[in-house]
Design an enzyme around this catalytic site. Structure first.
Site, PDB file in Angstrom:
ATOM      1  N   TRP A   1       0.818  -1.221   0.000  1.00  0.00           N
ATOM      2  CA  TRP A   1       0.000   0.000   0.000  1.00  0.00           C
ATOM      3  C   TRP A   1       0.854   1.273   0.000  1.00  0.00           C
ATOM      4  CZ3 TRP A   1      -4.565  -0.699   4.042  1.00  0.00           C
ATOM      5  CH2 TRP A   1      -5.232  -1.902   3.757  1.00  0.00           C
ATOM      6  N   LYS A   2       2.136   1.123   0.250  1.00  0.00           N
ATOM      7  CA  LYS A   2       3.048   2.276   0.353  1.00  0.00           C
ATOM      8  C   LYS A   2       2.506   3.279   1.386  1.00  0.00           C
ATOM      9  CE  LYS A   2       4.583   1.250  -4.236  1.00  0.00           C
ATOM     10  NZ  LYS A   2       5.291   1.667  -5.424  1.00  0.00           N
TER      11      LYS A   2
ATOM     12  N   HIS B   1      12.991  -2.445  -0.669  1.00  0.00           N
ATOM     13  CA  HIS B   1      12.221  -1.916  -1.809  1.00  0.00           C
ATOM     14  C   HIS B   1      13.006  -0.769  -2.457  1.00  0.00           C
ATOM     15  CE1 HIS B   1       9.035   0.066  -4.061  1.00  0.00           C
ATOM     16  NE2 HIS B   1       8.385  -1.079  -3.993  1.00  0.00           N
TER      17      HIS B   1
ATOM     18  N   GLU C   1      11.865  -6.695  -9.143  1.00  0.00           N
ATOM     19  CA  GLU C   1      11.172  -5.438  -9.434  1.00  0.00           C
ATOM     20  C   GLU C   1      12.097  -4.518 -10.208  1.00  0.00           C
ATOM     21  OE1 GLU C   1       7.576  -4.522  -6.923  1.00  0.00           O
ATOM     22  OE2 GLU C   1       9.260  -3.533  -5.973  1.00  0.00           O
TER      23      GLU C   1
ATOM     24  N   SER D   1       4.153  -2.139 -12.036  1.00  0.00           N
ATOM     25  CA  SER D   1       3.048  -1.825 -12.957  1.00  0.00           C
ATOM     26  C   SER D   1       2.133  -3.009 -13.256  1.00  0.00           C
ATOM     27  CB  SER D   1       3.587  -1.238 -14.277  1.00  0.00           C
ATOM     28  OG  SER D   1       4.240  -0.026 -14.017  1.00  0.00           O
TER      29      SER D   1
END
Ligand code: PGA
Length: 247
Positions: A10-11, A96, A165, A203
């Protein structure tokens, strides 16, 4: 049958009321999955609230923290240790690219967090990816991942999830190709650990997710923006279940 992990990052989005609505909807909509583990990673301040909503009822729904500190306890204002996180969560996103970019996290620090997470009983979701689209060297990526996973035993390598990622695809308009993501996953498995669980992130949405899930060596997805759009996220999880069942 294949088994997938769908991780929702959800950041730094959502207020308490949003967290409540998303978690409640996910719980109600995804009650009957058999081949998918779903991990909600809200901002740390909502972890307990989200955990209370989804926990104890449905064994394939989990919560994860978006970041941990590598020390067990101490005078580190504002930080959260792996041990603390493990009181509430089962998973931890580590390294991340947004933490690398905005908080200058380096490979040694990330490696130390991976060890801390494992020691506390959390499943680390370790992120790795190249910065630029034309930087396609698999050797460089393998080298990067080696550094993040230094000192892990085969048993520990079997417990982690690696999220491939590509940085250029995170928060962007289009993802990597499913074929390249699969090739990267295969390289990681061939050079680091045969049964390494590799997921893809960058994405992902409800329209492109299935093509990634159909790839032989991908075990799931790390979803950013689409994870806080309830309909999109639920659709992604349901498609994962459908792909797993069709295999
Ligand atoms: P995105 O983010 O799905 O919005 O590209 C992915 C991530 O940051 O994990």
């Amino acid at each position: 049958m294949k088994h997938f992990y769908i991780i929702g990052n959800w950041k730094m989005y959502s207020l308490s009321s949003d967290a409540h609505i998303i978690a409640t909807s996910v719980r109600n909509e995804l009650e009957h999955l058999e081949s998918v583990d779903v991990v909600l990673c809200p901002p740390a301040i909502w972890l307990t609230e989200v955990a209370k909503i989804i926990h104890n009822q449905i064994s394939h729904l989990h919560v994860g923290i978006q970041n941990i500190f590598d020390q067990e306890e101490g005078a580190y204002t504002g930080e959260i240790s792996a041990k603390m996180a493990a009181n509430v969560a089962q998973y931890a996103i580590i390294g991340h690219s947004e933490r690398v970019e905005h908080f200058r996290e380096g490979p040694e620090f990330i490696n130390s967090k991976v060890h801390a997470a494992l020691l506390a009983g959390l499943t680390p979701i370790v992120c790795v990816g190249e910065r630029e689209k034309n930087e396609k060297s698999k050797d460089k990526l393998i080298d990067k991942l080696y550094k993040l996973l230094t000192g892990l035993t085969p048993d520990q390598l079997g417990r982690i999830i690696v999220a491939y990622e590509p940085v250029w695809a995170v928060g962007a308009s289009s993802p990597d190709t499913p074929e390249n993501a699969n090739e990267v996953a295969t390289c990681f498995q061939q050079s680091i650990y045969k049964n390494l669980k590799v997921i893809y992130g960058g994405s992902i949405n409800e329209n492109n997710c299935a093509e990634f899930l159909k790839q032989e060596n991908l075990s799931g997805l790390l979803v950013g923006r689409a994870s806080i759009k309830i309909k999109s996220f639920v659709t992604i999880c349901r498609k994962a279940e459908a792909v797993a069942k069709a295999e």
